[in-house]
Design a protein around this motif. Structure first.
Motif, mmCIF file in Angstrom:
data_model
loop_
_atom_site.group_PDB
_atom_site.id
_atom_site.type_symbol
_atom_site.label_atom_id
_atom_site.label_comp_id
_atom_site.label_asym_id
_atom_site.label_seq_id
_atom_site.Cartn_x
_atom_site.Cartn_y
_atom_site.Cartn_z
ATOM 1 N N ILE A 286 -29.692 -4.297 17.308
ATOM 2 C CA ILE A 286 -28.747 -5.373 16.984
ATOM 3 C C ILE A 286 -27.354 -5.009 17.477
ATOM 4 O O ILE A 286 -26.655 -5.848 18.070
ATOM 5 N N ALA A 287 -26.939 -3.763 17.258
ATOM 6 C CA ALA A 287 -25.620 -3.322 17.712
ATOM 7 C C ALA A 287 -25.525 -3.377 19.237
ATOM 8 O O ALA A 287 -24.498 -3.791 19.790
ATOM 9 N N ALA A 288 -26.601 -2.983 19.930
ATOM 10 C CA ALA A 288 -26.599 -3.002 21.392
ATOM 11 C C ALA A 288 -26.514 -4.443 21.900
ATOM 12 O O ALA A 288 -25.788 -4.721 22.860
ATOM 13 N N ARG A 289 -27.240 -5.331 21.256
ATOM 14 C CA ARG A 289 -27.174 -6.735 21.660
ATOM 15 C C ARG A 289 -25.776 -7.307 21.426
ATOM 16 O O ARG A 289 -25.250 -8.054 22.271
ATOM 17 N N GLU B 95 -23.312 -8.773 24.250
ATOM 18 C CA GLU B 95 -22.689 -10.102 24.183
ATOM 19 C C GLU B 95 -21.178 -9.992 24.294
ATOM 20 O O GLU B 95 -20.534 -10.789 24.983
ATOM 21 N N ARG B 96 -20.611 -8.995 23.634
ATOM 22 C CA ARG B 96 -19.161 -8.800 23.697
ATOM 23 C C ARG B 96 -18.728 -8.496 25.128
ATOM 24 O O ARG B 96 -17.751 -9.073 25.636
ATOM 25 N N LEU B 97 -19.482 -7.608 25.801
ATOM 26 C CA LEU B 97 -19.150 -7.277 27.191
ATOM 27 C C LEU B 97 -19.314 -8.490 28.102
ATOM 28 O O LEU B 97 -18.507 -8.714 29.020
ATOM 29 N N LYS B 98 -20.365 -9.275 27.840
ATOM 30 C CA LYS B 98 -20.603 -10.460 28.650
ATOM 31 C C LYS B 98 -19.446 -11.451 28.477
ATOM 32 O O LYS B 98 -18.943 -12.010 29.452
ATOM 33 N N GLU B 99 -19.032 -11.650 27.241
ATOM 34 C CA GLU B 99 -17.912 -12.558 26.967
ATOM 35 C C GLU B 99 -16.623 -12.043 27.600
ATOM 36 O O GLU B 99 -15.847 -12.813 28.164
ATOM 37 N N ALA B 100 -16.395 -10.743 27.528
ATOM 38 C CA ALA B 100 -15.199 -10.148 28.140
ATOM 39 C C ALA B 100 -15.245 -10.344 29.653
ATOM 40 O O ALA B 100 -14.216 -10.659 30.283
ATOM 41 N N ALA B 101 -16.427 -10.171 30.244
ATOM 42 C CA ALA B 101 -16.572 -10.371 31.693
ATOM 43 C C ALA B 101 -16.319 -11.833 32.056
ATOM 44 O O ALA B 101 -15.648 -12.124 33.056
ATOM 45 N N LYS B 102 -16.829 -12.768 31.229
ATOM 46 C CA LYS B 102 -16.590 -14.192 31.482
ATOM 47 C C LYS B 102 -15.099 -14.505 31.414
ATOM 48 O O LYS B 102 -14.572 -15.226 32.267
ATOM 49 N N ARG B 103 -14.430 -13.963 30.394
ATOM 50 C CA ARG B 103 -12.984 -14.183 30.272
ATOM 51 C C ARG B 103 -12.245 -13.605 31.473
ATOM 52 O O ARG B 103 -11.309 -14.223 32.007
ATOM 53 N N ASP B 104 -12.686 -12.427 31.901
ATOM 54 C CA ASP B 104 -12.048 -11.789 33.061
ATOM 55 C C ASP B 104 -12.261 -12.637 34.320
ATOM 56 O O ASP B 104 -11.336 -12.829 35.114
ATOM 57 N N ILE B 105 -13.482 -13.146 34.490
ATOM 58 C CA ILE B 105 -13.779 -13.998 35.650
ATOM 59 C C ILE B 105 -12.924 -15.265 35.610
ATOM 60 O O ILE B 105 -12.357 -15.676 36.621
ATOM 61 N N GLU B 106 -12.824 -15.873 34.421
ATOM 62 C CA GLU B 106 -12.013 -17.084 34.289
ATOM 63 C C GLU B 106 -10.545 -16.782 34.618
ATOM 64 O O GLU B 106 -9.879 -17.553 35.296
ATOM 65 N N GLN B 107 -10.083 -15.626 34.143
ATOM 66 C CA GLN B 107 -8.690 -15.243 34.416
ATOM 67 C C GLN B 107 -8.482 -15.040 35.919
ATOM 68 O O GLN B 107 -7.487 -15.505 36.472
#
Length: 177
Positions: free
Chosen positions: A109-112, A116-128
């Motif tokens: 659960i922690a790894a998932r 998800e947190r890393l994926k969201e951070a990557a999405k935010r970075d891509i959007e930026q």
């Protein structure tokens, strides 16, 4: 006195070869006295020793029976303790397995969640980065527009010249990138 009577009786019997009732009675009385003396001084203490030995053997047998019953009792207790220890070990193993399963699930659960947190951070970075790129393109387009407008103002061109000029500036801007 006893020995002298015996010697006399033996001497007389050698002299007489017939039936002598007095000697028989005398020997019978002496035998009875001997038995009484043996009973008093030998048989009594001997029987006392035998009785002591019998009671000692009986007490040893009783002690051995008692020890055997105690050993059986201790053996039963040890078997019960061993069974209890095995059950406790089984419970501990089961608890450890359950705890391991719980920890495994928590780690998954922690790894998932981290994924998800890393994926969201990557999405935010891509959007930026996308917004930065769009902003940069807008700034370039604006500067190109200003440049084109200044060039157009400097000279009046025909429609073909204007298209040619715009194409050249777009190529020039593409090469600068």
């Amino acid at each position: 006195m006893l020995t002298s009577s015996l010697v006399l009786g033996a001497a007389e019997s050698a002299a007489h070869t017939g039936f002598n009732g007095g000697d028989i009675i005398f020997q019978l009385v002496m035998f009875i006295i001997l038995l009484a003396l043996l009973k008093k001084y030998a048989w009594g203490p001997l029987m006392g020793i035998m009785d002591q030995r019998a009671s000692h053997v009986a007490s040893e047998i009783d002690a051995a029976e008692k020890s055997r019953s105690e050993a059986n009792k201790i053996l039963d207790e040890q078997r019960a303790l061993l069974k209890e220890a095995r059950q406790e070990a089984h419970v501990l193993i089961e608890n450890a397995k359950k705890q391991g399963d719980i920890q495994r699930e928590e780690i998954i659960i922690a790894a998932r969640a981290e994924s998800e947190r890393l994926k969201e951070a990557a999405k935010r970075d891509i959007e930026q980065q996308k917004e930065n790129a769009v902003t940069a393109i807008r700034e370039q387009v604006a500067s190109l527009s200003v440049l084109i407008a200044s060039k157009v103002i400097e000279k009046e061109l025909t429609a073909q010249d204007q298209e040619k000029l715009i194409s050249e500036y777009i190529q020039e801007a593409g090469e600068k990138r």
